[in-house]
Design a protein around this motif. Sequence first.
Motif, PDB file in Angstrom:
ATOM      1  N   HIS A   1       0.841  -1.211   0.000  1.00 10.80           N
ATOM      2  CA  HIS A   1       0.000   0.000   0.000  1.00 10.80           C
ATOM      3  C   HIS A   1       0.870   1.253   0.000  1.00 10.80           C
ATOM      4  O   HIS A   1       2.096   1.164   0.069  1.00 10.80           O
TER       5      HIS A   1
ATOM      6  N   HIS B   1       1.209   3.966   2.052  1.00 10.38           N
ATOM      7  CA  HIS B   1       1.787   4.686   3.198  1.00 10.38           C
ATOM      8  C   HIS B   1       3.315   4.775   3.045  1.00 10.38           C
ATOM      9  O   HIS B   1       3.958   3.816   2.619  1.00 10.38           O
TER      10      HIS B   1
ATOM     11  N   HIS C   1       5.852   2.237   3.831  1.00 10.52           N
ATOM     12  CA  HIS C   1       5.854   1.044   2.954  1.00 10.52           C
ATOM     13  C   HIS C   1       6.351   1.358   1.540  1.00 10.52           C
ATOM     14  O   HIS C   1       6.814   0.470   0.837  1.00 10.52           O
TER      15      HIS C   1
ATOM     16  N   HIS D   1      -7.140  -1.623   4.765  1.00  4.31           N
ATOM     17  CA  HIS D   1      -6.338  -0.758   5.644  1.00  4.31           C
ATOM     18  C   HIS D   1      -6.345   0.691   5.164  1.00  4.31           C
ATOM     19  O   HIS D   1      -6.431   1.625   5.953  1.00  4.31           O
TER      20      HIS D   1
ATOM     21  N   ASP E   1      -0.294  -4.215   5.867  1.00  5.51           N
ATOM     22  CA  ASP E   1      -0.978  -3.745   7.069  1.00  5.51           C
ATOM     23  C   ASP E   1      -2.425  -4.219   6.978  1.00  5.51           C
ATOM     24  O   ASP E   1      -3.069  -4.038   5.946  1.00  5.51           O
TER      25      ASP E   1
ATOM     26  N   HIS F   1      -5.744   0.117  11.668  1.00  3.25           N
ATOM     27  CA  HIS F   1      -4.992  -1.114  11.922  1.00  3.25           C
ATOM     28  C   HIS F   1      -5.824  -2.085  12.747  1.00  3.25           C
ATOM     29  O   HIS F   1      -6.390  -1.705  13.778  1.00  3.25           O
TER      30      HIS F   1
HETATM   31 ZN   LIG Z   1      -0.087   1.454   6.560  1.00  4.79          ZN
END
Ligand SMILES: [Zn+2]
Length: 469
Positions: A61, A63, A66, A162, A189, A412
């Motif tokens: 993903h 974020h 990541h 997520h 996640d 989360h």
């Molecule tokens: Zn994340």
Amino acid sequence: MKITFHGAAKTVTGSKYLIEVNNSRFLLDCGLYQGKRKDAYEKNRQTSSGSKNIDAIILSHAHIDHSGNIPSHVKNGFRGDIFCTSATRDLCAVMLLDSAFLQEKDVEYVNRKRERDGKSLFEPLYTKKDAVASMQYFLGMSYNRKRQVLPGVELTLVDAGHMLGSAHIILDIDDRDSGRKTKLVFSGDIGRSNIPIIRDPQPITQGADILIIESTYGNRTHPPYPESEKELKRIVNETATSGGSLLIPAFAVGRTQQIVYTLHKLFVNKEIPDLPIYVDSPMATRATDIFRLHPEAYDDEILEFMLEDKANNPFGFEILKYTSSVEESKVLSSSDQPAIIISASGMMEGGRILHHLKNRAGNPKNTLLITGWQAPYTLGRQIVDGKKEVKIFGEIYAVRAKVEIITGFSCHADREELLAWAGAMEKKPRQTFIVHGEEDSADALAEALHEKLGFESIHIPDPHQSFTI
Ligand SMILES: [Zn+2]
């Protein structure tokens, strides 16, 4: 096959795992390590060495912890494909650019001091140009469409619930050295059930041979989401009755859209008064445009709402305004008209929220609503801890506004949700690796996976530790 845990090992940041199989080398995630400036700069620089020899990156993903080190790898010679969902690709187009902007600004600040001290100057980890250059390597995929990504390696992305576009990564690997077929699942996640906009995480019922699972909240539980919606309604109504304003610091991507959509629903159902609502964050406005482009990632509830709504837009309605110019933002922050203001950054460490805080935190009629985790030492954490005086732009301001906290918007999975997701696997993993959690959380999850689900051979890898499968 060999797996090396380069990041998010015994910590939550810098997600990055190297897999070597069939003479190919590829990364699962390529996140930025976030922490103290000097430490982070060194770690992020080191981990991009060897980029030329990486054949592909598979991204769970968008974020930054990541995806945020992709531009460093491209800068250092990575020329392979980057596989992810289409929504992740589009979010990365704005988030990596924003990350590069912050890297450049940060180094500029450090260099001003170094120049005064006659020291050599630093280079940013990567620039806006590097971020733009990275985008040509992305290949957007849809959920649940299996495809071969490298010799003997097939990839399927399934919804992780997520953030917009987030995925669990399923790899069907035909390991030619051992002659064995291996199903490797990386959870990415894992999201929560019933949170707004996105679907619930999809359980992987067929199971896995090798499981890599996150453990952010391996030792904690959250209240169920519907309570958060009721809390938001109460807080908006109480603030309106007192004649004050409601300030909501929120992450630009994800949290802002959740809150906007929830306020929209409450407004349509006449559960909140028509207080003007402002989203005052250029990044949030750009991210919202991307949310609008990806209804294929929405859950049934928002789809139904969208298709019934005359405006056809869950993120826009008559009392909501996205500010654009700095001038507009300044007018808003100096006004004392009651309003709801959603602005970034979520931990109040920078961004336009600081101007609003400066002008409104001292008025007891106003409310400050915190909806996300606040890291130690941030301004947000000081306010959550009840400090009555805080420093903003180097000056002291009193905090007399009411402070409210809603934790249920978290994206989360908590301990029970992590166990439910892992427990849905019909075939128990032969080996499990626990990542993306502080040591207490990872230990607690390891114990529960063993005791409650009967998982054997559970490892909590150290940074850079390798395992031959
Ligand atoms: Zn994340």
